[in-house]
Design a protein around this motif. Sequence first.
Motif, PDB file in Angstrom:
ATOM      1  N   UNK A 169       0.617  -1.409   0.100  1.00 56.36           N
ATOM      2  CA  UNK A 169       0.007  -0.051  -0.089  1.00 56.36           C
ATOM      3  C   UNK A 169       0.836   1.239  -0.110  1.00 56.36           C
ATOM      4  N   UNK A 170       1.815   1.458   0.872  1.00 50.41           N
ATOM      5  CA  UNK A 170       2.691   2.518   0.763  1.00 50.41           C
ATOM      6  C   UNK A 170       3.444   2.799  -0.611  1.00 50.41           C
ATOM      7  N   UNK A 171       3.708   1.563  -1.107  1.00 50.20           N
ATOM      8  CA  UNK A 171       4.206   1.619  -2.527  1.00 50.20           C
ATOM      9  C   UNK A 171       3.371   2.378  -3.504  1.00 50.20           C
ATOM     10  N   UNK A 172       2.115   1.734  -3.344  1.00 49.88           N
ATOM     11  CA  UNK A 172       0.994   2.220  -4.264  1.00 49.88           C
ATOM     12  C   UNK A 172       0.803   3.529  -4.331  1.00 49.88           C
ATOM     13  N   UNK A 173       0.493   4.168  -2.867  1.00 48.34           N
ATOM     14  CA  UNK A 173       0.472   5.584  -2.852  1.00 48.34           C
ATOM     15  C   UNK A 173       1.536   6.526  -3.134  1.00 48.34           C
ATOM     16  N   UNK A 174       2.607   6.111  -2.978  1.00 47.92           N
ATOM     17  CA  UNK A 174       3.817   7.021  -3.470  1.00 47.92           C
ATOM     18  C   UNK A 174       3.613   7.109  -5.117  1.00 47.92           C
ATOM     19  N   UNK A 175       3.484   5.877  -5.549  1.00 48.38           N
ATOM     20  CA  UNK A 175       3.706   5.787  -7.198  1.00 48.38           C
ATOM     21  C   UNK A 175       2.282   6.670  -7.500  1.00 48.38           C
ATOM     22  N   UNK A 176       1.232   6.295  -7.189  1.00 48.86           N
ATOM     23  CA  UNK A 176      -0.034   7.194  -7.709  1.00 48.86           C
ATOM     24  C   UNK A 176       0.267   8.577  -7.391  1.00 48.86           C
ATOM     25  N   UNK A 177       0.937   9.214  -6.495  1.00 44.54           N
ATOM     26  CA  UNK A 177       0.915  10.573  -6.131  1.00 44.54           C
ATOM     27  C   UNK A 177       2.011  11.076  -7.044  1.00 44.54           C
ATOM     28  N   UNK A 178       2.767  10.390  -7.587  1.00 43.76           N
ATOM     29  CA  UNK A 178       3.919  10.920  -8.737  1.00 43.76           C
ATOM     30  C   UNK A 178       3.282  10.991 -10.199  1.00 43.76           C
ATOM     31  N   UNK A 179       2.060  10.391 -10.441  1.00 48.93           N
ATOM     32  CA  UNK A 179       1.453  10.148 -11.883  1.00 48.93           C
ATOM     33  C   UNK A 179       0.795  11.369 -11.917  1.00 48.93           C
ATOM     34  N   UNK A 180       0.896  12.106 -13.298  1.00 52.57           N
ATOM     35  CA  UNK A 180       0.377  13.294 -13.674  1.00 52.57           C
ATOM     36  C   UNK A 180      -1.396  13.119 -13.547  1.00 52.57           C
ATOM     37  N   UNK A 181      -1.741  14.171 -12.829  1.00 57.73           N
ATOM     38  CA  UNK A 181      -3.172  14.333 -12.446  1.00 57.73           C
ATOM     39  C   UNK A 181      -4.158  14.315 -13.526  1.00 57.73           C
ATOM     40  N   UNK A 182      -3.599  14.671 -14.727  1.00 54.93           N
ATOM     41  CA  UNK A 182      -4.503  14.750 -15.835  1.00 54.93           C
ATOM     42  C   UNK A 182      -5.038  13.557 -16.297  1.00 54.93           C
ATOM     43  N   UNK A 183      -4.197  12.351 -15.990  1.00 54.74           N
ATOM     44  CA  UNK A 183      -4.249  11.247 -16.650  1.00 54.74           C
ATOM     45  C   UNK A 183      -5.372  10.108 -15.613  1.00 54.74           C
ATOM     46  N   UNK A 184      -6.332   9.587 -16.489  1.00 58.52           N
ATOM     47  CA  UNK A 184      -7.367   8.770 -15.847  1.00 58.52           C
ATOM     48  C   UNK A 184      -6.724   7.428 -15.329  1.00 58.52           C
ATOM     49  N   UNK A 185      -6.533   7.280 -14.169  1.00 61.19           N
ATOM     50  CA  UNK A 185      -5.827   6.065 -13.568  1.00 61.19           C
ATOM     51  C   UNK A 185      -6.751   5.121 -13.109  1.00 61.19           C
ATOM     52  N   UNK A 186      -6.599   3.587 -13.193  1.00 59.58           N
ATOM     53  CA  UNK A 186      -7.287   2.593 -13.078  1.00 59.58           C
ATOM     54  C   UNK A 186      -6.367   1.660 -12.279  1.00 59.58           C
ATOM     55  N   UNK A 187      -6.739   1.148 -11.165  1.00 59.10           N
ATOM     56  CA  UNK A 187      -6.078   0.122 -10.447  1.00 59.10           C
ATOM     57  C   UNK A 187      -6.689  -1.097 -10.220  1.00 59.10           C
ATOM     58  N   UNK A 188      -6.376  -2.103 -10.748  1.00 60.58           N
ATOM     59  CA  UNK A 188      -6.847  -3.511 -10.525  1.00 60.58           C
ATOM     60  C   UNK A 188      -6.185  -4.381  -9.458  1.00 60.58           C
ATOM     61  N   UNK A 189      -6.791  -4.876  -8.305  1.00 62.97           N
ATOM     62  CA  UNK A 189      -6.005  -5.615  -7.564  1.00 62.97           C
ATOM     63  C   UNK A 189      -6.674  -6.976  -7.849  1.00 62.97           C
ATOM     64  N   UNK A 190      -5.750  -8.181  -7.536  1.00 60.79           N
ATOM     65  CA  UNK A 190      -6.235  -9.545  -7.508  1.00 60.79           C
ATOM     66  C   UNK A 190      -5.928 -10.118  -6.211  1.00 60.79           C
ATOM     67  N   UNK A 191      -6.235  -9.363  -5.035  1.00 58.27           N
ATOM     68  CA  UNK A 191      -5.973  -9.897  -3.753  1.00 58.27           C
ATOM     69  C   UNK A 191      -6.854  -9.241  -2.696  1.00 58.27           C
ATOM     70  N   UNK A 192      -7.593 -10.023  -2.058  1.00 55.33           N
ATOM     71  CA  UNK A 192      -8.727  -9.376  -1.289  1.00 55.33           C
ATOM     72  C   UNK A 192      -8.551  -8.694  -0.238  1.00 55.33           C
ATOM     73  N   UNK A 193      -7.217  -8.894   0.258  1.00 50.62           N
ATOM     74  CA  UNK A 193      -6.730  -7.944   1.309  1.00 50.62           C
ATOM     75  C   UNK A 193      -6.610  -6.536   1.127  1.00 50.62           C
TER      76      UNK A 193
END
Length: 191
Positions: free
Chosen positions: A120-144
């Motif tokens: 989760x910290x890695x994902x949060x850090x990564x998302x924070x660095x992506x350009x805000x004008x892009x539409x980002x989708x996250x698909x997880x395959x782990x119920x946690x």
Amino acid sequence: MKNLHLGTIGFSYSFWKGKFYPSKTEPKDFLAYYACQFNTVEVDSTFYRIPTEQTVLNWRKQVPDGFLFSFKFPQLITHIKMLKDCQYETDVFLERVSLLGDKVGALLLQFPPNFGVEHLPDLENYLNKLPKQQRIVVEVRNKSWLNQTFYQILRANNAALAWADSSLMAEITELTSDFLYVRWEGDRKKG
């Protein structure tokens, strides 16, 4: 519905000839034909490699105004490096898809089942660095992942949680962005 985009994963399948594409359609004409039937496509091939500039520019020429391409982030980023030390690959990927201009739809971060909530910290850090004008989708395959902390991080970045119809996950109905991204997964072996 004006803002509804419907398409498939990929368009360059030779086995679609005679089933979807007319029998005599040449592979170079698949996308143009496809774009007359659907108004979006999820480009699966970017999961395996970043396309060349010329490929992306050719795609842009073959589709009408209003058509959108969605792209999977490369597996090098999501599965191998798992969001760590991948800024160079991310920059190249984003630069390449940006050649489509207003034809860029969503960018899909699709993670493997072993990408657990401890990332989760890695994902949060990564998302924070992506350009805000892009539409980002996250698909997880782990119920946690299905928890309020995860949803709040997605909302803070206006990133959509993919609603994927998959036997690997529980049903997802959480809204985390100003758009919705639904993926229906069939059995490819049933052709």
